[in-house]
Each structure stands twice: as structure tokens, then as C-alpha cells.
Design an enzyme around this catalytic site. Structure first.
Site, PDB file in Angstrom:
ATOM      1  N   HIS A 157       9.018   0.776   4.751  1.00 37.90           N
ATOM      2  CA  HIS A 157       7.521   0.616   4.612  1.00 37.90           C
ATOM      3  C   HIS A 157       6.889   0.790   3.479  1.00 37.90           C
ATOM      4  CE1 HIS A 157       7.205  -0.452   9.022  1.00 37.90           C
ATOM      5  NE2 HIS A 157       8.081   0.123   9.126  1.00 37.90           N
ATOM      6  N   ASP A 365       1.973   0.125  -3.550  1.00 39.41           N
ATOM      7  CA  ASP A 365       1.734   0.032  -2.125  1.00 39.41           C
ATOM      8  C   ASP A 365       3.063  -0.889  -1.519  1.00 39.41           C
ATOM      9  OD1 ASP A 365       0.818   0.576   0.339  1.00 39.41           O
ATOM     10  OD2 ASP A 365      -1.169  -0.125  -0.205  1.00 39.41           O
TER      11      ASP A 365
HETATM   12  O1  F6P Z   1       3.612   3.356   5.795  1.00 39.21           O
HETATM   13  C1  F6P Z   1       3.963   4.752   5.515  1.00 39.21           C
HETATM   14  C2  F6P Z   1       3.488   5.714   6.288  1.00 39.21           C
HETATM   15  O2  F6P Z   1       4.128   6.752   5.626  1.00 39.21           O
HETATM   16  C3  F6P Z   1       4.121   5.684   7.469  1.00 39.21           C
HETATM   17  O3  F6P Z   1       5.453   5.822   7.610  1.00 39.21           O
HETATM   18  C4  F6P Z   1       3.072   6.461   8.537  1.00 39.21           C
HETATM   19  O4  F6P Z   1       3.163   6.248   9.646  1.00 39.21           O
HETATM   20  C5  F6P Z   1       1.950   6.346   7.642  1.00 39.21           C
HETATM   21  O5  F6P Z   1       2.176   5.860   6.362  1.00 39.21           O
HETATM   22  C6  F6P Z   1       0.689   7.268   7.819  1.00 39.21           C
HETATM   23  O6  F6P Z   1       1.407   8.451   7.145  1.00 39.21           O
HETATM   24  P1  F6P Z   1       1.615   9.913   7.984  1.00 39.21           P
HETATM   25  O7  F6P Z   1       2.337   9.910   9.123  1.00 39.21           O
HETATM   26  O8  F6P Z   1       2.098  10.846   6.715  1.00 39.21           O
HETATM   27  O9  F6P Z   1       0.131  10.392   8.284  1.00 39.21           O
END
Ligand code: F6P
Length: 464
Positions: A157, A365
Site C-alpha cells: 500500500h 504517498d
Molecule cells: O497504508 C499505510 C498504513 O501503514 C497501513 O498499513 C495502515 O493501516 C495505515 O497506514 C495506518 O497506520 P497505522 O496502522 O500505523 O496506524
């Protein structure tokens, strides 16, 4: 069709989504799961003290949610450490923010092993397994070592860094090898896929066919580009319900005839919020005639607040916001409203609908679903304008947005001025073109295309 098993670091319940507490991955995966049904495995978001992790299973409609906790040292080394102090900054082209420690890598492998051990009893022979994001790259190797024969796919992602940056990671060789244990690797953009190919060619001397099939060290791995989309159909309904919220009604009243610019991001250095504030300040400096005519609202809930780089960022953003208002605010006008908190999802969508400009300028991003949701939340007869960074994956598809380089402060300021003044027919033209893309590459297409390609792969032929 075989059962879909999704693994992601965080598992999101439908109710947490409506509270707006999750990022794009959660929204996308939940939509995919809701359509296909199956099992979703991952961390429950809690830190636990007990020596043996409690595993919880809960069924909602057609989805089995299976979650476990992390111990404090696992959280420190895996989540705060290797995932978010090493891979995240590196993949977002900020090696200067990397804090590499050998025990972080050990913690990363340990938690991936723990996820595999806890997932194994739930797996069935004909499952299709889809692993998500940088936190869980080693899982396919570990699942294969445990004898799992199902197709295993991976979707990244985040962006994938160019070779010159990847080489800054001491374990990049192992990381690349781990990625080759997947049958199918999905990226958001061609740039990410090419970056990966370049690293495989140079570092592991792999062969890559024009169709993206990698032949390397006994592995055959297919790669592909699958830009994640959104659920366009549900937008009008969500916007309507958000318009009933107190926040929406209050803001609409306060704005009166002023035009609203909006930014909504996790408070993350990759999102370019500091640069955005500088560009807005430049706009106010260059365009006196816009004073009192516009308000920029930046919503940025705290994220990963216990990772060093994020704490420093929070202070920098506070100061920059104070500086803009200190310089330009008047008793009856606050030019920048910075809100360090989140809102319900439908409220945010209604705020997009109310806005004249969507200000989405990350420095880097993977995709950026805010850009897509901003467009989908507009009214066809009077749409707002998306000002979008060329460094977001979304720019590859949404080329009818006003595309900017977030590092060019003066140009971003001028693009904002152009967006604020853009005539209605141009706004409608651009919006229609973007909506055509969003409707074609929606969330259903994303999950269907990836799953179909994964199932079509001859899997487990070369894997141990
Ligand atoms: O999309 C990137 C990401 O790291 C996802 O894997 C994750 O769900 C989201 O951002 C939010 O980040 P975190 O789980 O570290 O709060």
C-alpha cells in the site's frame, strides 16, 4: 471460489471505519472483504501483558475477524521499530528519518512468525491468502516453510523505493528475497513496480519478462499494477448523512460566503502538511484580495505519536499553523484552522462536499484515497477542485486534477489561486474526467482483478 484469507497488521471493524479512525488500507480491505467474505487476521491494536497471546474470533455477516495482541517489546521492535522507524521512512524516501537497529529486524521477524503460528490453525487447503503491506513482507516465506500450499499474494500500500534508496537498508537483500516467495506482488503504480524490478535485476540478478514475470533464484513471481479504488456508489448517501452532523452545519454557517480549502491526513511527515502550510502562507502573502474570502481547514489526527519523528513533526506543524494565523488572522477571520483530531467518516465526506478546493499534497504517498474520496464527494453541477501532488500514486490516474510539485511553494500557491478562481465549466470538465476513472477503477475492480490474477497463477511450484 475458494475462501479469501486476508492478513493485515491492523484489522478494522465496520464500526471503527465510520468513526474515521482508520487509513486507506482498512477502508479498501473491508470493502473487498464485505464483497467476497472470508477471514481477516491481524493485530487487535492492543498491547497485552500476558505471556501467551489471547486470540479472538468473531463473526460479522460473512467475515470472520481473528485478532491477537502484541506484547510491549513486540510493539516496540516490530511496530514502532522496523515497520515505522525503518521501512516506512525508507519507502517514503526519507532515509534521513530511518532509525535502524538489528533488534528491530529480529522483532519484525518474530511478530511475522507469531502471526503465521496463530493463523495456521485457521487455514484450509483451498484458501486464497492475501497479505497486505510492508509490516508483513516475510509472511509468505514463513507460511511456505510451514507447508502451506495455497496461492499467496501480497499488496504493497506504500510506494516502493528506487534501488539507490533501497540499498540504504542493511537487510534489503533479505527483504527482496522474502518478496519473491509470493505468487503475485501488487503495486499501486508502474513507478513502484519498476522500482522493484530494478532492484531484483541489479541486486539478485533476476530475469523479468515484459509481462512482469520474475524468474529468480528458483522463484517465479508475477508482479502487477492494481491501483486501489473507492466505493463511488456509496458516496452520495454518506455525504447526505454527514450533512446532518453538528460539525458540518456549524461550519457551513460560520463560513458564510467564504470558500473552504480542505486537507485531511494522518499526522505523518510523508503527507507534506508543513510544506502545505508554507504554500498557503505564500498564497496569503501574494493575494491580498483573497484575505477574508477563504478558510483552509486541515484535519490531522495524531498517528504513531510514540515514534520519534512523529513527535517532532507535531511540534513543527503546531508552530507553522500558529505562524500563519499570527501573521494573517483578524478578530473576525481565522485563515487556517488546524484540527489535531479525527472526525466521523461521513462528516469528513460532507466537509469535502462543502469545500471549494481539496488540498492533497503529500511529499510521497502510495495512493492517497483522500484525493479520490474528495472527488467522489462533489456535486456534479458545482464540483470543487482537487489540487494534487504529483508524488501521490493517485496522480497517475487523476491527471485532470490540478497537479503540483509539493516542494515548489510558489507554484503550489499559484495553483491554489487558480483553483479558487477556476470557472464552473472547467471545474465540471475536470471532475467528469476524474469520476470516469474512479468509477472504472473502483474498489471492486481492485479486489477482483488482484484475486483473479492470484488464482490464475501456478502457485507453490518452486517454493520450498
Ligand atoms: O497504508 C499505510 C498504513 O501503514 C497501513 O498499513 C495502515 O493501516 C495505515 O497506514 C495506518 O497506520 P497505522 O496502522 O500505523 O496506524
Amino acid at each position: 471460489m475458494s475462501r479469501l484469507v486476508i492478513v493485515s497488521n491492523r484489522v478494522a471493524r465496520p464500526e471503527s471505519l465510520s468513526k474515521g479512525a482508520q487509513g486507506g488500507l482498512a477502508v479498501g480491505v473491508l470493502a473487498a472483504m464485505a464483497e467476497a467474505g472470508g477471514l481477516w487476521f491481524g493485530w487487535n491494536g492492543r498491547i497485552e501483558n500476558r505471556p501467551v497471546s489471547e486470540i479472538r474470533q468473531e463473526r460479522r455477516k460473512n467475515i470472520d475477524f481473528v485478532t491477537i495482541g502484541l506484547r510491549q517489546n513486540e510493539y516496540n521492535n516490530f511496530y514502532r521499530g522496523y515497520a515505522n522507524s525503518v521501512l516506512w521512512p525508507l519507502f517514503h524516501q526519507r532515509p534521513d528519518l530511518m532509525n535502524y537497529r538489528h533488534h528491530f529486524r529480529m522483532g519484525y521477524l518474530g511478530v511475522n512468525r507469531k502471526y503465521v503460528d496463530h493463523l495456521l490453525p485457521y487455514l484450509k487447503e483451498d484458501d486464497t491468502i492475501w497479505i497486505h503491506d510492508y509490516q508483513l513482507i516475510p509472511m509468505a516465506r514463513m507460511l511456505r516453510e510451514a507447508g502451506v500450499k495455497s496461492p499467496i499474494g501480497f499488496f504493497l500500500h506504500t510506494p516502493f523505493p528506487p534501488l539507490d534508496l533501497l540499498r540504504a537498508l542493511p537487510d534489503h537483500h533479505d527483504l527482496l528475497l522474502e518478496m519473491l516467495h509470493y505468487d503475485l506482488l501488487g503495486f499501486h503504480t508502474l513507478t513502484d513496480e519498476r522500482g522493484f524490478h530494478e532492484s531484483i535485476r541489479y541486486t539478485l540478478k533476476g530475469d523479468i519478462s515484459p509481462s512482469g514475470l520474475i524468474d529468480c533464484m528458483g522463484h517465479q513471481t508475477q508482479t502487477g499494477v492494481y491501483p486501489i479504488g473507492i466505493e463511488t456508489d456509496e458516496m452520495p448517501q454518506l455525504v447526505k448523512s454527514g450533512q446532518r452532523s453538528q460539525e458540518y452545519r456549524q461550519l457551513k454557517k460560520e463560513l458564510a460566503d467564504r470558500k473552504l480549502l480542505i486537507g485531511v491526513d494522518r499526522l505523518d511527515y510523508s503527507k507534506g502538511i508543513f510544506h502545505r502550510f508554507k504554500a498557503y502562507e505564500q498564497l496569503l502573502k501574494n493575494h491580498n484580495e483573497l484575505h477574508r474570502q477563504i478558510v483552509y481547514m486541515q484535519v490531522a489526527p495524531t498517528s504513531r505519536g510514540d515514534v520519534n519523528a512523529y513527535g517532532q513533526l507535531a511540534q513543527q506543524i503546531d508552530q507553522a499553523a500558529g505562524h500563519v494565523n499570527g501573521t494573517y488572522a483578524d478578530f473576525d477571520w481565522t485563515p487556517l484552522r488546524y484540527l489535531n483530531r479525527g472526525f466521523r467518516r461521513n462528516t469528513v465526506l460532507a466537509l469535502y462536499n462543502l469545500s471549494h478546493v481539496g488540498f492533497v499534497t503529500p511529499l510521497r504517498d502510495g495512493m492517497n484515497l483522500v484525493a479520490k474520496e474528495f472527488v467522489a464527494a462533489q456535486d456534479a453541477d458545482d464540483p470543487g477542485v482537487l489540487v494534487l501532488s504529483k508524488m501521490a500514486g493517485a496522480a497517475a490516474e487523476l491527471d485532470s486534477a490540478v497537479i503540483v510539485n509539493p516542494y515548489d511553494t510558489e507554484a503550489v500557491a499559484q495553483s491554489l489561486a487558480d483553483a479558487i478562481e477556476m470557472p464552473l465549466d472547467e471545474r465540471i470538465d475536470r471532475w467528469k474526467q476524474m469520476m470516469t476513472v474512479l468509477e472504472r477503477n473502483n474498489i471492486h475492480a481492485w479486489q477482483k482483478n488482484f484475486r483473479a490474477d492470484l488464482i490464475a497463477r501456478p502457485h507453490d511450484l518452486s517454493k520450498s
